[in-house]
Design a protein around this motif. Structure first.
Motif, short mmCIF file in Angstrom:
data_model
loop_
_atom_site.label_atom_id
_atom_site.label_comp_id
_atom_site.label_asym_id
_atom_site.label_seq_id
_atom_site.Cartn_x
_atom_site.Cartn_y
_atom_site.Cartn_z
N SER A 242 -36.04 3.98 -1.88
CA SER A 242 -36.70 5.19 -2.37
C SER A 242 -35.83 6.24 -2.70
O SER A 242 -36.22 6.78 -4.03
N ALA A 243 -35.00 6.43 -2.04
CA ALA A 243 -33.99 7.58 -2.49
C ALA A 243 -33.04 7.26 -3.50
O ALA A 243 -32.88 8.11 -4.59
N ALA A 244 -32.76 6.03 -3.77
CA ALA A 244 -31.82 5.21 -4.95
C ALA A 244 -32.71 5.39 -6.20
O ALA A 244 -32.37 5.79 -7.40
N LEU A 245 -33.86 5.24 -6.24
CA LEU A 245 -34.70 5.23 -7.26
C LEU A 245 -35.13 6.48 -8.09
O LEU A 245 -35.41 6.57 -9.02
N LYS A 246 -34.84 7.59 -7.10
CA LYS A 246 -35.19 8.93 -7.33
C LYS A 246 -33.96 9.45 -8.39
O LYS A 246 -33.93 10.43 -9.16
N ARG A 247 -32.88 8.62 -8.16
CA ARG A 247 -31.53 8.94 -8.96
C ARG A 247 -31.27 8.21 -10.07
O ARG A 247 -30.11 8.38 -10.66
N LEU B 166 -27.57 -2.44 -8.51
CA LEU B 166 -26.10 -2.36 -8.39
C LEU B 166 -25.67 -1.62 -7.14
O LEU B 166 -24.71 -2.14 -6.35
N GLY B 167 -26.57 -0.92 -6.61
CA GLY B 167 -26.21 -0.21 -5.27
C GLY B 167 -26.43 -1.08 -4.13
O GLY B 167 -25.81 -1.26 -3.15
N ARG C 129 -25.64 6.04 -15.30
CA ARG C 129 -25.40 7.45 -14.54
C ARG C 129 -25.88 7.22 -13.01
O ARG C 129 -25.37 8.09 -12.45
N GLY C 130 -26.93 6.49 -12.75
CA GLY C 130 -27.21 6.61 -11.43
C GLY C 130 -26.79 5.55 -10.39
O GLY C 130 -26.86 5.52 -9.40
N ALA C 131 -25.82 4.83 -11.06
CA ALA C 131 -25.10 3.61 -10.29
C ALA C 131 -24.53 4.07 -9.04
O ALA C 131 -24.44 3.58 -7.79
N ASN C 132 -23.42 5.14 -9.12
CA ASN C 132 -22.77 5.66 -8.08
C ASN C 132 -23.49 6.25 -7.17
O ASN C 132 -23.25 5.84 -5.91
N ALA C 133 -24.62 7.10 -7.59
CA ALA C 133 -25.39 7.46 -6.36
C ALA C 133 -26.24 6.61 -5.56
O ALA C 133 -26.22 6.31 -4.39
N ALA C 134 -26.61 5.42 -6.40
CA ALA C 134 -27.31 4.22 -5.62
C ALA C 134 -26.19 3.53 -4.80
O ALA C 134 -26.62 3.06 -3.65
N ALA C 135 -25.03 3.28 -5.16
CA ALA C 135 -23.91 2.56 -4.56
C ALA C 135 -23.83 3.48 -2.94
O ALA C 135 -23.89 2.75 -2.05
N ALA C 136 -23.58 4.45 -3.43
CA ALA C 136 -23.23 5.52 -1.97
C ALA C 136 -24.40 5.47 -1.02
O ALA C 136 -24.33 5.30 0.19
N ILE C 137 -25.58 5.71 -1.57
CA ILE C 137 -26.96 5.43 -0.86
C ILE C 137 -26.86 4.30 0.19
O ILE C 137 -27.35 4.16 1.14
N PHE C 138 -26.82 3.07 -0.67
CA PHE C 138 -26.97 1.78 -0.19
C PHE C 138 -25.92 1.49 0.80
O PHE C 138 -25.94 0.58 1.83
N GLY D 20 -20.55 19.43 -19.32
CA GLY D 20 -21.21 20.64 -18.62
C GLY D 20 -22.30 20.45 -17.85
O GLY D 20 -22.76 21.40 -17.16
N ALA D 21 -22.99 19.39 -18.03
CA ALA D 21 -24.29 19.21 -17.42
C ALA D 21 -24.00 18.56 -16.05
O ALA D 21 -22.84 17.72 -15.88
N PRO D 22 -24.69 19.03 -15.23
CA PRO D 22 -24.41 18.52 -13.78
C PRO D 22 -24.63 16.84 -13.62
O PRO D 22 -25.62 16.42 -14.19
N VAL D 23 -23.94 16.14 -12.62
CA VAL D 23 -24.11 14.89 -12.64
C VAL D 23 -25.16 14.25 -11.56
O VAL D 23 -25.73 13.38 -11.77
N HIS D 24 -25.42 15.30 -10.48
CA HIS D 24 -26.37 15.00 -9.61
C HIS D 24 -27.44 15.69 -9.58
O HIS D 24 -28.31 15.93 -10.03
#
Length: 186
Positions: free
Chosen positions: A35-40, A48-49, A106-115, A182-186
């Motif tokens: 659920s958290a990874a799908l938000k990101r 991939l996460g 762009r959400g792959a690293n966040a998903a990896a960290a979450i999982f 210049g755009a935030p990644v998270h």
């Protein structure tokens, strides 16, 4: 002389959690991570996460218990992929095509960290269990999540290559999917 002796329970310590108590915890950990990874990120990023989580479980199992446990984990993954393919074959009458493991978004690293964090939590639950039931369930549930997020099963050799990659570091994300400067990644 043939007296039955009661086991000495004075040094037994606290009761060990049963599988019935730990298995719902593992399911909740994985569902919350999804659920958290799908938000990101996209479903492909989440897939991939999931691969990152399976990689973490395999690496830790190899470090703590040896290659035999890694082979057992791989067997659970392959069995789940086979079962998914057989279910799809029975439903459609045609053999399912293997899904190509996608390019990270762009959400792959966040998903990896979450999982990876979820995998660590599952390992903590497993450490307090009387057997490796929570680890087996985590691998089984993560493989199901992988199939769900990718919309099919990847070919085992391609997935095995991903699982054998070194642990740690970030998933290489192509610059074409990154946000503008210049755009935030998270």
């Amino acid at each position: 002389m043939n007296e039955e002796h009661a086991p000495d329970v004075s040094s037994a310590g606290p009761p060990v959690e049963t599988q019935a108590e730990t298995l719902p915890v593992v399911n909740a950990i994985i569902a919350t991570a999804a659920s958290a990874a799908l938000k990101r990120g996209t479903g492909q990023d989440v897939g991939l996460g999931v691969i990152a989580a399976l990689r973490r479980l395999r690496a830790t199992a190899q470090e703590e218990a040896g290659l035999a446990v890694v082979v057992a984990i791989d067997t659970v993954i392959r069995s789940r992929l086979l079962a998914e393919n057989l279910t799809r074959l029975r439903a459609s009458g045609a053999p399912p095509a293997a899904i190509v493991i996608p390019t990270p978004g762009r959400g792959a690293n966040a998903a990896a960290a979450i999982f990876e964090s979820a995998a660590d939590s599952c390992l903590a639950v497993n450490a307090h269990a009387p057997d490796n039931g929570p680890l087996e369930l985590a691998v089984y549930a993560l493989t199901g999540q992988l199939v769900q997020q990718f919309g099919g099963t990847p070919a085992w050799p391609a997935l095995k290559d991903e699982l054998d990659r070194p642990l740690g570091g970030h998933i290489p994300v192509p610059t074409s999917v990154l946000p503008i400067e210049g755009a935030p990644v998270h």
